[in-house]
Write an enzyme that holds these catalytic residues in place. Sequence first.
Site, PDB file in Angstrom:
ATOM      1  N   HIS A 281       0.812  -1.221   0.000  1.00 19.87           N
ATOM      2  CA  HIS A 281       0.000   0.000   0.000  1.00 19.87           C
ATOM      3  C   HIS A 281       0.843   1.267   0.000  1.00 19.87           C
ATOM      4  O   HIS A 281       0.539   2.230   0.712  1.00 19.87           O
ATOM      5  CB  HIS A 281      -0.942   0.000   1.217  1.00 19.87           C
ATOM      6  N   ASP A 352      -0.298  -5.232   5.742  1.00 21.34           N
ATOM      7  CA  ASP A 352      -1.355  -6.074   5.182  1.00 21.34           C
ATOM      8  C   ASP A 352      -1.187  -6.228   3.678  1.00 21.34           C
ATOM      9  O   ASP A 352      -0.495  -5.428   3.031  1.00 21.34           O
ATOM     10  CB  ASP A 352      -2.732  -5.457   5.453  1.00 21.34           C
ATOM     11  N   GLU A 353      -1.827  -7.238   3.171  1.00 19.38           N
ATOM     12  CA  GLU A 353      -1.978  -7.447   1.731  1.00 19.38           C
ATOM     13  C   GLU A 353      -0.674  -7.346   0.935  1.00 19.38           C
ATOM     14  O   GLU A 353      -0.578  -6.586  -0.021  1.00 19.38           O
ATOM     15  CB  GLU A 353      -3.003  -6.454   1.150  1.00 19.38           C
ATOM     16  N   ILE A 354       0.302  -8.101   1.334  1.00 23.43           N
ATOM     17  CA  ILE A 354       1.489  -8.239   0.485  1.00 23.43           C
ATOM     18  C   ILE A 354       1.066  -9.095  -0.709  1.00 23.43           C
ATOM     19  O   ILE A 354       0.609 -10.232  -0.555  1.00 23.43           O
ATOM     20  CB  ILE A 354       2.641  -8.919   1.246  1.00 23.43           C
ATOM     21  N   ASP A 402      -2.577 -10.025   8.606  1.00 25.76           N
ATOM     22  CA  ASP A 402      -1.878 -10.705   7.517  1.00 25.76           C
ATOM     23  C   ASP A 402      -0.426 -11.045   7.866  1.00 25.76           C
ATOM     24  O   ASP A 402       0.094 -12.066   7.442  1.00 25.76           O
ATOM     25  CB  ASP A 402      -1.854  -9.835   6.249  1.00 25.76           C
TER      26      ASP A 402
END
Lengths: 596, 596
Positions: A281, A352-354, A402
């Site tokens: 992000h 988060d969200e790699i 995550d």
Amino acid sequence: MKNKAIEMRSCEGKGKMIQVFLPSISKFAIIVCLSLVFPSPIVSLQSAINVWPKPRLILWPKPVATFLSPSFTINSPHHQYLTPAINRYLRLIQTEHHHPLVSPSVNISNSSALEILTVNIIDLTAPLQHGVNESYSLSISEVGVTAYLTATTVWGAMMGLETFSQLVWGDPSSVPVGLYVWDAPLFAHRGILLDTSRNYYGVEDILRTIEAMSANKLNVFHWHIADSQSFPLMVPSEPELAAKGSYGPDMIYFPSDVARIVQFGLEHGVRVLPEIDSPGHTGSWAEAYPEIVACANMFWWPAGSQWPDRLASEPGTGHLNPLNPKTYKVIKNVIHDVATLFPETFYHGGADEIVPGCWKADPTIQSFLSNGGTLSQVLETFINSTLPYIISLNRTAVYWEDVLLDDKVKVDPSFLPREHTILQTWIHGTNSTKKITEAGYRAIVSSSDFYYLDCGHGGFLGNDSQYDQQTAGGNSGNGGSWCGPFKTWQTIYNYDITNGLSEDEAKLVLGGEVALWSEQADPTVLDSRIWPRTSAMAEALWSGNRDESGKKRYAEATDRLNEWRYRMVSRGIKAEPIQPLWCVRNPGMCNIVNSF
Amino acid sequence: MKNKAIEMRSCEGKGKMIQVFLPSISKFAIIVCLSLVFPSPIVSLQSAINVWPKPRLILWPKPVATFLSPSFTINSPHHQYLTPAINRYLRLIQTEHHHPLVSPSVNISNSSALEILTVNIIDLTAPLQHGVNESYSLSISEVGVTAYLTATTVWGAMMGLETFSQLVWGDPSSVPVGLYVWDAPLFAHRGILLDTSRNYYGVEDILRTIEAMSANKLNVFHWHIADSQSFPLMVPSEPELAAKGSYGPDMIYFPSDVARIVQFGLEHGVRVLPEIDSPGHTGSWAEAYPEIVACANMFWWPAGSQWPDRLASEPGTGHLNPLNPKTYKVIKNVIHDVATLFPETFYHGGADEIVPGCWKADPTIQSFLSNGGTLSQVLETFINSTLPYIISLNRTAVYWEDVLLDDKVKVDPSFLPREHTILQTWIHGTNSTKKITEAGYRAIVSSSDFYYLDCGHGGFLGNDSQYDQQTAGGNSGNGGSWCGPFKTWQTIYNYDITNGLSEDEAKLVLGGEVALWSEQADPTVLDSRIWPRTSAMAEALWSGNRDESGKKRYAEATDRLNEWRYRMVSRGIKAEPIQPLWCVRNPGMCNIVNSF
């Protein structure tokens, strides 16, 4: 943690006993034998004289009120943050003249008008931080004249002031007498996440939100400041990040803005918890430093590729590159300055969200992988190069779940010391909370199934052929919203954030946060997306969602929330309506089944 | 009706031909051979200089603009309603200084500043009514100085003024030159329904909505004035209806308010179409006249009964009793006064959702049924006692589809003369439109699957245990919203309201209306529920949802709608955002697939 009524015990001649709800982790229990305080009987507070969130204990045996004296004032010790709150509440109480939607059936007594609210604080020095004592008690005797608000800390006193303000109604102003309130939150962490990256919000929008939070006894403004879409924070050591990565010079939060927001939070009992999401992000960082960001400014889902091969989970690509030393120069400057700007002892690092495809698009990382490295090792490198620095600044790190639970890219728990790390849930519902607490970490619950305020408005992506249908239901489940359907206030209210946990696990749940991600939100809809749905969470986390018998109280909460919503609107918060006005005027008639 | 490109024909040496989209019902066709008007090539209007809804034909071969003269003015003939519009647009054009989100790549020419817009009207007397000519043409020559707006009627001129205002941007103000626009709507009826009964809206809210409608070239404000929850209209002959049935003295529309709204509509080219729903949806009438309302003030779904035995389809019971002569005294007074207050030649009589259980609860009707009568006969009695009176007042009656298509209670078509009756769809998607037009009736399309703006926010009923779930998806389909999911702008944009109809049937489709029912809406969310989703319908009904090749144009519409949404916000309409600002700045990057 489930709210448990304490065991019924006899009051043995001391009068009727009431049950007081306490969290199972509470260190104490209260038995109130009513005759010790009031004769009898108990009359529950009329919905028309409504305090939201409902206090843990209200005793008001006779529905009697008195007028507020025209010279009503509040006495309290001087305090840097409490005094402004006193002044604010005094003005509100003197001028609000709230008219409940349903006229209270209350007798106005012949006793003297209420002249003074005296505030006593036991510890004036306790700082606003996680776990600070927010309890208070409020008593207004039957003869009026003086009311007493007692709190351990100034932060508890602010909670009590809010309660007092909500007890006042009408013109001339009236206030209940013969009333006693004892109150304290079930959960210490009660927050709202606001994403100011995907769309920008002005400082006034944030201040208005914090003010509404304090009216709902929420205490954490989780500020998701930056993301791939924009970097709106002017970081003194890295001014290029905002100069190039913000949406424009008029859409930047300068240090003076942050100071104003933090100060405003302190005057409202609301912590301002900054999040600088990384290493994912971070596309917006590439405007200033393209060399430290992998896969920046690429189309997010390459044509013809499968979902696992996307470069980001939504448009706006870019992950910081953990294998580039310069990354750490920049992010440590950011962490340092954020820790300076925000006194809050939690620092949210994101994580988060790699998305594998993004890092794989970088030649350095590709080379590392070719030599047998893994993406999880890349993330471990990042965490191990930043978390110790965060800790060294006396901050507790908060990450999204995550970092520990992702099925592809995650770090070994050894990189995440439990005493310095808190994990915030968002996906997989209560399962994540279970896994986090089983692993011994503290948890903040933001399950997207319950607490995501943006969900249910369909997809925001353009050129989406699923919406080109000539029959109903043609598009995919929940109208194309990955986290749909829309979370109604009842959905939010009824969610038990410790559902399925053992007692020990439940103790690790600090509380919850609703989240307003801003793909489809900006200042035009800020109030209506947040309120009054967030009020539902506020009550559930403050005093619970069950009545004295342990039954979910959403039915009786409906009218109270309606009343509170209208009062918020009259205070300048454009909360959305939950029912026709007719329903409030005809209690119970808008229920789905004819019973409470 | 499907938008059909006219057949390609050769321009035979006259230059490149463009296709002009016309509805199949159109009486004329246009072939534009470009060299007749402009040299070449065609350059489509830049998204940054954006007119919404997109005109039917824009020719602007060279992206060149000139400044607007500081003394810019508009010349036009005097007209009671046009002149206020001219004054309004002149002020807007002089002061707006709109900044597009993406800077237009336009050259400012050295030609003279634009001094004058000259408005020519062919017929100054045509009243604002269904089917009035709304076409206009606008031309701004390459040398500037004077622009020309030509229209058949003042109502078309207002449309052209709006277009001109949207062509102006920047500070100093610039305006394209060498530009020609020809424009006319595909559908004559383009509206918004607003329900002011379930929750009340102030006059200013209605005026703001009408102003936004005119900016979107919508022309019918369908005012669903009264329903079971409240009766907010002060009817001079029946003042008790509002005095007792409104939400309160400050929530009544007085005749002076109606006059103001009607006048405002006329000055904006927007018809104000009143609906007095009856005989169902009339619970509020019982506050004044309990004797004419069956089943009033009862719990809507009796405990233990099945859905078919409910008394209303949602809380708020009450149907007018067609067998009580007094009913007609009251409703004829209402019809008479409404026809006096509203010049509009359509009168909406409602007639939806007759719920058998309600009428069956009335002793008189029960007796009629016991003697072999049917509920459909009861409804026929009502229609036959009111429709002729409506027609006698020179009004065309509009009813909801139920009156003809309900599977339980409906009237024989012989009671509904086709020349005086229009039916409005809402349920069963396009099937209803087919049935209505097959039966030879004109139709207004408001399919709840596409055009209901309130849907997707979950149920509003209290005490609803479906929301007491600890796992995702526990509640029933679409989150408990009967008409869910939420209708995204793309869903609305792509809907073809004549889908599945023959050419003759399509000719009977007058147009469409989105609907904002107010169970969960009131002034706090009015703008954001309506806009910009209604802009999507506005374009689909004005110039269609397909590009020159016949392909759905939702992909390219995304950026244009984004721009238009921001412009509406700057004009004071709090339209909700549809994407992050980043998407507008990075065209195409927020698409689901990487192509237009």
